[in-house]
Design a protein around this motif. Sequence first.
Motif, PDB file in Angstrom:
ATOM      1  N   GLY A  13       0.812  -1.211   0.000  1.00  0.00           N
ATOM      2  CA  GLY A  13       0.000   0.000   0.000  1.00  0.00           C
ATOM      3  C   GLY A  13       0.843   1.257   0.000  1.00  0.00           C
ATOM      4  O   GLY A  13       0.586   2.206  -0.746  1.00  0.00           O
ATOM      5  N   SER A  14       1.882   1.273   0.836  1.00  0.00           N
ATOM      6  CA  SER A  14       2.747   2.448   0.925  1.00  0.00           C
ATOM      7  C   SER A  14       3.492   2.700  -0.377  1.00  0.00           C
ATOM      8  O   SER A  14       3.570   3.841  -0.856  1.00  0.00           O
ATOM      9  N   VAL A  15       4.025   1.631  -0.970  1.00  0.00           N
ATOM     10  CA  VAL A  15       4.784   1.770  -2.220  1.00  0.00           C
ATOM     11  C   VAL A  15       3.877   2.246  -3.355  1.00  0.00           C
ATOM     12  O   VAL A  15       4.238   3.156  -4.110  1.00  0.00           O
ATOM     13  N   VAL A  16       2.701   1.637  -3.472  1.00  0.00           N
ATOM     14  CA  VAL A  16       1.799   2.002  -4.562  1.00  0.00           C
ATOM     15  C   VAL A  16       1.284   3.429  -4.389  1.00  0.00           C
ATOM     16  O   VAL A  16       1.248   4.207  -5.353  1.00  0.00           O
ATOM     17  N   GLN A  17       0.895   3.783  -3.172  1.00  0.00           N
ATOM     18  CA  GLN A  17       0.403   5.145  -2.948  1.00  0.00           C
ATOM     19  C   GLN A  17       1.481   6.178  -3.294  1.00  0.00           C
ATOM     20  O   GLN A  17       1.203   7.194  -3.940  1.00  0.00           O
ATOM     21  N   SER A  18       2.707   5.930  -2.868  1.00  0.00           N
ATOM     22  CA  SER A  18       3.803   6.853  -3.164  1.00  0.00           C
ATOM     23  C   SER A  18       4.041   6.967  -4.663  1.00  0.00           C
ATOM     24  O   SER A  18       4.214   8.072  -5.204  1.00  0.00           O
ATOM     25  N   ALA A  19       4.008   5.828  -5.362  1.00  0.00           N
ATOM     26  CA  ALA A  19       4.219   5.842  -6.811  1.00  0.00           C
ATOM     27  C   ALA A  19       3.084   6.569  -7.530  1.00  0.00           C
ATOM     28  O   ALA A  19       3.320   7.292  -8.506  1.00  0.00           O
ATOM     29  N   LEU A  20       1.862   6.393  -7.056  1.00  0.00           N
ATOM     30  CA  LEU A  20       0.724   7.078  -7.664  1.00  0.00           C
ATOM     31  C   LEU A  20       0.850   8.586  -7.501  1.00  0.00           C
ATOM     32  O   LEU A  20       0.587   9.347  -8.440  1.00  0.00           O
ATOM     33  N   ARG A  21       1.239   9.018  -6.325  1.00  0.00           N
ATOM     34  CA  ARG A  21       1.394  10.454  -6.106  1.00  0.00           C
ATOM     35  C   ARG A  21       2.523  11.018  -6.953  1.00  0.00           C
ATOM     36  O   ARG A  21       2.417  12.133  -7.470  1.00  0.00           O
ATOM     37  N   ASP A  22       3.606  10.249  -7.102  1.00  0.00           N
ATOM     38  CA  ASP A  22       4.700  10.690  -7.971  1.00  0.00           C
ATOM     39  C   ASP A  22       4.236  10.808  -9.418  1.00  0.00           C
ATOM     40  O   ASP A  22       4.792  11.596 -10.188  1.00  0.00           O
ATOM     41  N   ALA A  23       3.232   9.999  -9.792  1.00  0.00           N
ATOM     42  CA  ALA A  23       2.695  10.015 -11.157  1.00  0.00           C
ATOM     43  C   ALA A  23       1.534  10.990 -11.308  1.00  0.00           C
ATOM     44  O   ALA A  23       0.787  10.923 -12.290  1.00  0.00           O
ATOM     45  N   SER A  24       1.355  11.874 -10.329  1.00  0.00           N
ATOM     46  CA  SER A  24       0.370  12.971 -10.388  1.00  0.00           C
ATOM     47  C   SER A  24      -1.054  12.571 -10.051  1.00  0.00           C
ATOM     48  O   SER A  24      -1.990  13.305 -10.345  1.00  0.00           O
ATOM     49  N   TYR A  25      -1.249  11.408  -9.426  1.00  0.00           N
ATOM     50  CA  TYR A  25      -2.580  11.034  -8.959  1.00  0.00           C
ATOM     51  C   TYR A  25      -2.756  11.472  -7.504  1.00  0.00           C
ATOM     52  O   TYR A  25      -1.831  11.366  -6.702  1.00  0.00           O
ATOM     53  N   ALA A  26      -3.949  11.940  -7.175  1.00  0.00           N
ATOM     54  CA  ALA A  26      -4.309  12.166  -5.774  1.00  0.00           C
ATOM     55  C   ALA A  26      -4.804  10.824  -5.247  1.00  0.00           C
ATOM     56  O   ALA A  26      -5.901  10.386  -5.582  1.00  0.00           O
ATOM     57  N   ALA A  27      -3.971  10.154  -4.454  1.00  0.00           N
ATOM     58  CA  ALA A  27      -4.238   8.764  -4.073  1.00  0.00           C
ATOM     59  C   ALA A  27      -4.566   8.645  -2.593  1.00  0.00           C
ATOM     60  O   ALA A  27      -3.753   9.003  -1.737  1.00  0.00           O
ATOM     61  N   ASP A  28      -5.766   8.145  -2.282  1.00  0.00           N
ATOM     62  CA  ASP A  28      -6.169   7.836  -0.918  1.00  0.00           C
ATOM     63  C   ASP A  28      -6.078   6.326  -0.715  1.00  0.00           C
ATOM     64  O   ASP A  28      -6.361   5.556  -1.639  1.00  0.00           O
ATOM     65  N   TRP A  29      -5.740   5.905   0.491  1.00  0.00           N
ATOM     66  CA  TRP A  29      -5.481   4.493   0.756  1.00  0.00           C
ATOM     67  C   TRP A  29      -6.271   4.034   1.970  1.00  0.00           C
ATOM     68  O   TRP A  29      -6.190   4.643   3.036  1.00  0.00           O
ATOM     69  N   VAL A  30      -7.059   2.969   1.802  1.00  0.00           N
ATOM     70  CA  VAL A  30      -7.746   2.313   2.913  1.00  0.00           C
ATOM     71  C   VAL A  30      -7.341   0.848   2.931  1.00  0.00           C
ATOM     72  O   VAL A  30      -6.898   0.299   1.919  1.00  0.00           O
ATOM     73  N   CYS A  31      -7.494   0.218   4.106  1.00  0.00           N
ATOM     74  CA  CYS A  31      -6.911  -1.112   4.303  1.00  0.00           C
ATOM     75  C   CYS A  31      -7.926  -2.239   4.437  1.00  0.00           C
ATOM     76  O   CYS A  31      -7.527  -3.393   4.665  1.00  0.00           O
ATOM     77  N   ASP A  32      -9.218  -1.958   4.335  1.00  0.00           N
ATOM     78  CA  ASP A  32     -10.204  -3.028   4.446  1.00  0.00           C
ATOM     79  C   ASP A  32     -11.435  -2.697   3.618  1.00  0.00           C
ATOM     80  O   ASP A  32     -11.643  -1.552   3.206  1.00  0.00           O
ATOM     81  N   GLY A  33     -12.250  -3.726   3.409  1.00  0.00           N
ATOM     82  CA  GLY A  33     -13.395  -3.574   2.533  1.00  0.00           C
ATOM     83  C   GLY A  33     -14.466  -2.628   3.046  1.00  0.00           C
ATOM     84  O   GLY A  33     -15.046  -1.860   2.273  1.00  0.00           O
ATOM     85  N   GLU A  34     -14.743  -2.666   4.336  1.00  0.00           N
ATOM     86  CA  GLU A  34     -15.777  -1.788   4.888  1.00  0.00           C
ATOM     87  C   GLU A  34     -15.380  -0.323   4.754  1.00  0.00           C
ATOM     88  O   GLU A  34     -16.207   0.541   4.432  1.00  0.00           O
ATOM     89  N   SER A  35     -14.098  -0.028   5.006  1.00  0.00           N
ATOM     90  CA  SER A  35     -13.627   1.354   4.850  1.00  0.00           C
ATOM     91  C   SER A  35     -13.730   1.796   3.400  1.00  0.00           C
ATOM     92  O   SER A  35     -14.059   2.954   3.110  1.00  0.00           O
ATOM     93  N   ALA A  36     -13.459   0.875   2.476  1.00  0.00           N
ATOM     94  CA  ALA A  36     -13.578   1.209   1.051  1.00  0.00           C
ATOM     95  C   ALA A  36     -15.008   1.602   0.700  1.00  0.00           C
ATOM     96  O   ALA A  36     -15.249   2.616   0.041  1.00  0.00           O
ATOM     97  N   LEU A  37     -15.975   0.804   1.154  1.00  0.00           N
ATOM     98  CA  LEU A  37     -17.371   1.081   0.815  1.00  0.00           C
ATOM     99  C   LEU A  37     -17.867   2.373   1.449  1.00  0.00           C
ATOM    100  O   LEU A  37     -18.575   3.160   0.804  1.00  0.00           O
ATOM    101  N   SER A  38     -17.494   2.623   2.704  1.00  0.00           N
ATOM    102  CA  SER A  38     -17.938   3.856   3.351  1.00  0.00           C
ATOM    103  C   SER A  38     -17.295   5.075   2.695  1.00  0.00           C
ATOM    104  O   SER A  38     -17.939   6.125   2.548  1.00  0.00           O
ATOM    105  N   THR A  39     -16.042   4.943   2.276  1.00  0.00           N
ATOM    106  CA  THR A  39     -15.367   6.049   1.611  1.00  0.00           C
ATOM    107  C   THR A  39     -16.013   6.354   0.269  1.00  0.00           C
ATOM    108  O   THR A  39     -16.221   7.515  -0.100  1.00  0.00           O
ATOM    109  N   LEU A  40     -16.356   5.313  -0.476  1.00  0.00           N
ATOM    110  CA  LEU A  40     -16.985   5.505  -1.780  1.00  0.00           C
ATOM    111  C   LEU A  40     -18.378   6.105  -1.678  1.00  0.00           C
ATOM    112  O   LEU A  40     -18.886   6.694  -2.642  1.00  0.00           O
TER     113      LEU A  40
END
Length: 224
Positions: A13-40
């Motif tokens: 998660g840390s590596v991908v988020q960092s790479a996404l931000r370096d590639a100009s994406y605004a990247a948010d990271w959650v670690c479980d399915g329930e957090s994903a659904l509530s965030t969406l």
Amino acid sequence: MRVLLVEDDPMIGSVVQSALRDASYAADWVCDGESALSTLQTLHYEMVLLDLNLPRTDGMSVLRAIRAARNDVPVLVLSAREATEDRVAGLDEGADDYLVKPFAMSELLARMRALVRRRDGGGNGGALRLGNGIVELDPVTHEAKSGDAQAVRLTAREFSLLQALLVRPGAILSRAELEHRVYGWNEEVESNAIEFLIHALRKKLGSEVIKNVRGVGWMVAKAR
């Protein structure tokens, strides 16, 4: 572009988020399915990167819930499940693409660009164009050009802001909407950050590229 990364492995998660931000994406990271659904349910994203082996609601259930809610956000599955039946199941449940771990970040970014082109109906090799070639933005090199002028390299945030405007030509985006697309969680946003980025883009590409609608926001013109 705002991306939601759903990944329970802290190192990945840390590596991908960092790479996404370096590639100009605004990247948010959650670690479980329930957090994903509530965030969406509360925030709008242009893409979801979804692991399948998740705690508190597995990834396949998250995918089903996204599609059951008639949310057509592009979903790219990132999973160690490499069997053909797993890939087929993910695509049949509504995933737009499926990438097996481990993967190269260059391939992930290329697949993300392909999904953006597919979503926006682009068939031009990945470039986003405004008007009669007035502005061209290359998501691979992060270069932009106006008219016949030479292409110039943009910073990560300049690229994100211009991309947000170009994918919705004619639409006025407010300061809050632009901040949402340029900055991820826990990234400090100065009060004049958007104006600063727009000033820098106008300096590089011309003062008429981005238009200000006083009291409302900013836009680029529709194709003529």
